[in-house]
Design a protein around this motif. Structure first.
Motif, PDB file in Angstrom:
ATOM      1  N   ALA A  91      15.823   8.923  50.897  1.00 43.35           N
ATOM      2  CA  ALA A  91      17.552   9.335  50.328  1.00 43.35           C
ATOM      3  C   ALA A  91      18.176   8.340  49.174  1.00 43.35           C
ATOM      4  CB  ALA A  91      18.568   9.454  51.865  1.00 43.35           C
ATOM      5  N   GLY A  92      18.164   7.368  48.615  1.00 46.05           N
ATOM      6  CA  GLY A  92      18.798   6.520  48.026  1.00 46.05           C
ATOM      7  C   GLY A  92      17.989   6.439  46.317  1.00 46.05           C
ATOM      8  N   ALA A  93      16.940   6.422  46.741  1.00 46.20           N
ATOM      9  CA  ALA A  93      15.924   6.394  45.613  1.00 46.20           C
ATOM     10  C   ALA A  93      15.863   8.115  44.789  1.00 46.20           C
ATOM     11  CB  ALA A  93      14.289   6.623  45.685  1.00 46.20           C
ATOM     12  N   VAL A  94      16.083   9.244  45.825  1.00 44.85           N
ATOM     13  CA  VAL A  94      15.854  10.153  45.445  1.00 44.85           C
ATOM     14  C   VAL A  94      16.891  11.448  44.483  1.00 44.85           C
ATOM     15  CG1 VAL A  94      15.876  13.037  46.780  1.00 44.85           C
ATOM     16  CG2 VAL A  94      14.405  11.429  47.585  1.00 44.85           C
ATOM     17  N   ARG A  95      18.502  10.174  45.007  1.00 44.39           N
ATOM     18  CA  ARG A  95      19.730  10.859  44.315  1.00 44.39           C
ATOM     19  C   ARG A  95      19.968  10.185  43.430  1.00 44.39           C
ATOM     20  NH1 ARG A  95      22.799   9.059  48.326  1.00 44.39           N
ATOM     21  NH2 ARG A  95      22.806  11.124  49.320  1.00 44.39           N
ATOM     22  N   ARG A  96      19.318   9.167  42.751  1.00 41.13           N
ATOM     23  CA  ARG A  96      19.047   8.689  41.614  1.00 41.13           C
ATOM     24  C   ARG A  96      18.196   9.374  40.936  1.00 41.13           C
ATOM     25  NH1 ARG A  96      19.003   3.824  45.063  1.00 41.13           N
ATOM     26  NH2 ARG A  96      17.024   3.863  45.355  1.00 41.13           N
ATOM     27  N   GLN A 100      10.961  26.240  44.435  1.00 42.40           N
ATOM     28  CA  GLN A 100       9.890  26.350  45.313  1.00 42.40           C
ATOM     29  C   GLN A 100       8.866  25.727  45.785  1.00 42.40           C
ATOM     30  OE1 GLN A 100       8.555  26.775  40.671  1.00 42.40           O
ATOM     31  NE2 GLN A 100       9.881  29.091  40.624  1.00 42.40           N
ATOM     32  N   ALA A 101       8.864  24.246  45.657  1.00 38.83           N
ATOM     33  CA  ALA A 101       8.241  23.469  46.415  1.00 38.83           C
ATOM     34  C   ALA A 101       8.572  23.236  47.520  1.00 38.83           C
ATOM     35  CB  ALA A 101       9.010  21.912  45.656  1.00 38.83           C
ATOM     36  N   LYS A 102       9.587  24.104  48.319  1.00 38.96           N
ATOM     37  CA  LYS A 102       9.747  24.250  49.649  1.00 38.96           C
ATOM     38  C   LYS A 102      10.059  23.139  50.243  1.00 38.96           C
ATOM     39  CE  LYS A 102       7.048  28.002  51.196  1.00 38.96           C
ATOM     40  NZ  LYS A 102       5.915  28.251  48.948  1.00 38.96           N
ATOM     41  N   LEU A 103      11.875  22.100  49.547  1.00 39.44           N
ATOM     42  CA  LEU A 103      11.388  20.542  49.691  1.00 39.44           C
ATOM     43  C   LEU A 103      13.318  20.248  49.888  1.00 39.44           C
ATOM     44  CD1 LEU A 103      10.146  18.850  46.549  1.00 39.44           C
ATOM     45  CD2 LEU A 103       9.002  18.928  48.874  1.00 39.44           C
ATOM     46  N   LEU A 104      14.146  21.991  50.079  1.00 39.22           N
ATOM     47  CA  LEU A 104      15.223  21.569  50.854  1.00 39.22           C
ATOM     48  C   LEU A 104      15.273  22.246  51.924  1.00 39.22           C
ATOM     49  CD1 LEU A 104      16.604  24.165  47.644  1.00 39.22           C
ATOM     50  CD2 LEU A 104      16.396  22.117  47.999  1.00 39.22           C
ATOM     51  N   SER A 105      14.255  21.664  52.699  1.00 38.41           N
ATOM     52  CA  SER A 105      14.107  21.788  54.346  1.00 38.41           C
ATOM     53  C   SER A 105      14.473  20.551  55.163  1.00 38.41           C
ATOM     54  CB  SER A 105      13.144  22.646  54.855  1.00 38.41           C
ATOM     55  OG  SER A 105      11.855  21.616  54.198  1.00 38.41           O
ATOM     56  N   ARG A 106      14.688  19.403  53.970  1.00 35.91           N
ATOM     57  CA  ARG A 106      14.363  18.218  54.188  1.00 35.91           C
ATOM     58  C   ARG A 106      16.320  17.230  53.503  1.00 35.91           C
ATOM     59  NH1 ARG A 106       9.027  15.441  50.393  1.00 35.91           N
ATOM     60  NH2 ARG A 106       7.678  17.394  51.648  1.00 35.91           N
ATOM     61  N   PRO A 107      16.479  17.281  54.703  1.00 35.49           N
ATOM     62  CA  PRO A 107      17.984  16.797  55.081  1.00 35.49           C
ATOM     63  C   PRO A 107      18.588  15.972  53.968  1.00 35.49           C
ATOM     64  CG  PRO A 107      17.259  16.986  57.554  1.00 35.49           C
ATOM     65  CD  PRO A 107      16.263  17.373  56.951  1.00 35.49           C
ATOM     66  N   HIS A 108      17.650  14.533  53.849  1.00 35.34           N
ATOM     67  CA  HIS A 108      17.718  13.791  52.125  1.00 35.34           C
ATOM     68  C   HIS A 108      17.426  14.445  51.066  1.00 35.34           C
ATOM     69  CE1 HIS A 108      13.619  13.502  52.589  1.00 35.34           C
ATOM     70  NE2 HIS A 108      13.393  13.092  51.385  1.00 35.34           N
ATOM     71  N   ALA A 155      21.429  15.027  48.609  1.00 40.71           N
ATOM     72  CA  ALA A 155      20.816  14.319  46.948  1.00 40.71           C
ATOM     73  C   ALA A 155      21.235  16.111  46.639  1.00 40.71           C
ATOM     74  CB  ALA A 155      19.418  14.193  46.701  1.00 40.71           C
ATOM     75  N   VAL A 156      20.534  17.626  46.709  1.00 42.88           N
ATOM     76  CA  VAL A 156      20.908  18.706  45.965  1.00 42.88           C
ATOM     77  C   VAL A 156      22.559  18.814  45.441  1.00 42.88           C
ATOM     78  CG1 VAL A 156      20.274  20.113  46.152  1.00 42.88           C
ATOM     79  CG2 VAL A 156      18.622  19.782  46.091  1.00 42.88           C
ATOM     80  N   ASP A 157      23.468  18.673  46.549  1.00 45.80           N
ATOM     81  CA  ASP A 157      24.447  18.723  47.047  1.00 45.80           C
ATOM     82  C   ASP A 157      25.115  17.578  45.688  1.00 45.80           C
ATOM     83  OD1 ASP A 157      24.728  21.197  49.150  1.00 45.80           O
ATOM     84  OD2 ASP A 157      24.767  19.601  50.423  1.00 45.80           O
ATOM     85  N   SER A 158      25.042  16.767  46.083  1.00 46.99           N
ATOM     86  CA  SER A 158      25.446  15.680  44.770  1.00 46.99           C
ATOM     87  C   SER A 158      24.880  15.778  43.467  1.00 46.99           C
ATOM     88  CB  SER A 158      24.983  13.969  45.323  1.00 46.99           C
ATOM     89  OG  SER A 158      25.029  13.723  46.747  1.00 46.99           O
TER      90      SER A 158
END
Length: 352
Positions: A185-190, A212-220, A224-227
């Protein structure tokens, strides 16, 4: 034998390859240079001066490939029809694009972490530390991942950007491909934060690719998107403050709610000039939301305010970043035009 050692011991057909600037060639390119399959096999024998580093792609020296050689080997493996001969020479200027008509790669772009490193992301790892280099190809290409080349398929290739002569996916697409394989999660957020804070792209384009990549079902990823969206809004607000200051616009009241006296809430605004009845609202809609419903809400608010005589100017973060002066002109024009309009209805201005 080192990277620049001439092939003086080679048979006659191979001697001229000492002048090839990029020491990575395909079977077809070697054949165009007059090198037979038998000659290639002889050069690639155990302990020989060449090596095959991907199917049909050869390195013309025995040591490990450089990061540039790994990139070009990956592209040569993935490309539809590599151009043989001179098109494999590196650009003469560091960082220059391939000359028009000389680009040897068709239907293949570097993406993922390797692309982000090429785009200058400090939060992406160095190229040599990557075990895999992602390469984006059309969905119907018959290729498989092998060695350090990992095939990523897409219905349609984005327009490539060229970095040091390498075709690279745009940042939003490269981010989506990188995040696909990241569980940290930290790497994604960075990575997402650097994309916006570093001025590489706007949050909306990143969210669109992640959706489009259907990645927004992953909590981490969602966290990161909210941040990311909060970061993007803060940057857009800062640019709006700067636009008012640098282009000499009168000071508005910032971040306010409007209400009718004793009546309903009319909506929040990022900037409002009460005397001229002109408002600015940042359009920071995220593509993951129901855009039609959200735009209908924007439109209803705008229509209501304009019926009350209030002019509403919507500005996207991208326009603030790329055309700030033009947006300042739009706002200034709206302020000047207020003298020609009927007076607006009285509204109550409250801090938001």
């Amino acid at each position: 034998m080192n990277h620049n050692t001439p092939l003086s011991h080679s048979p006659r057909p191979l001697r001229h390859l000492a002048d090839v600037q990029r020491r990575v060639l395909t079977t077809a390119q070697l054949r165009a240079h007059g090198v037979s399959t038998a000659d290639t096999n002889e050069q690639c024998r155990p302990g020989g001066p060449w090596q095959q580093i991907l199917p049909g792609v050869f390195l013309l020296h025995p040591g490990p490939p450089t990061s540039e050689e790994r990139l070009h080997a990956t592209l040569l493996y993935a490309t539809r029809s590599p151009v043989p001969g001179p098109a494999t020479a590196v650009p003469t200027q560091p960082g220059a694009e391939e000359p028009h008509g000389q680009q040897p790669y068709t239907d293949a772009l570097i993406t993922g972490l390797a692309a982000l490193t090429l785009h200058g992301f400090t939060s992406a790892p160095p190229l040599l530390s990557l075990h895999k280099i992602d390469v984006l190809v059309p969905r119907l290409r018959r290729l498989r991942s092998t060695g350090f080349a990992r095939i990523v398929r897409t219905p349609s290739l984005p327009t490539p950007l060229h970095v040091t002569g390498v075709p690279v996916a745009p940042v939003p697409r490269a981010l989506a491909d990188a995040v696909t394989d990241l569980a940290d999660a930290g790497a994604v957020r960075r990575l997402l934060t650097e994309a916006v804070r570093g001025g590489h792209c706007e949050p909306a384009s990143v969210v669109r690719e992640l959706t489009q990549a259907k990645l927004l079902s992953r909590p981490h990823v969602v966290d990161a998107v909210d941040s990311l969206l909060a970061e993007g809004r803060a940057i857009a607000e800062d640019r709006l403050y700067r636009m008012v200051r640098e282009y000499g616009l009168p000071d508005p009241v910032w971040n306010v709610d409007l209400r009718l006296p004793g009546g309903p809430h009319l909506g929040g605004l990022d900037a409002y000039w009460p005397e001229q009845a002109v408002a600015v609202e940042l359009d920071t809609r995220a593509p993951r939301q129901d855009e039609d419903a959200l735009w209908s809400e924007y439109a209803r608010k705008r229509e209501h305010l304009e019926r009350l005589g209030i002019t509403v100017v919507y500005i996207t973060p991208k326009k603030l970043r790329d055309a700030m002066e033009q947006q300042a002109t739009v706002v200034r024009t709206a302020l000047m035009a207020s003298n020609d309009r009927e007076p607006a209805a009285y509204v109550v201005v409250l801090p938001r």
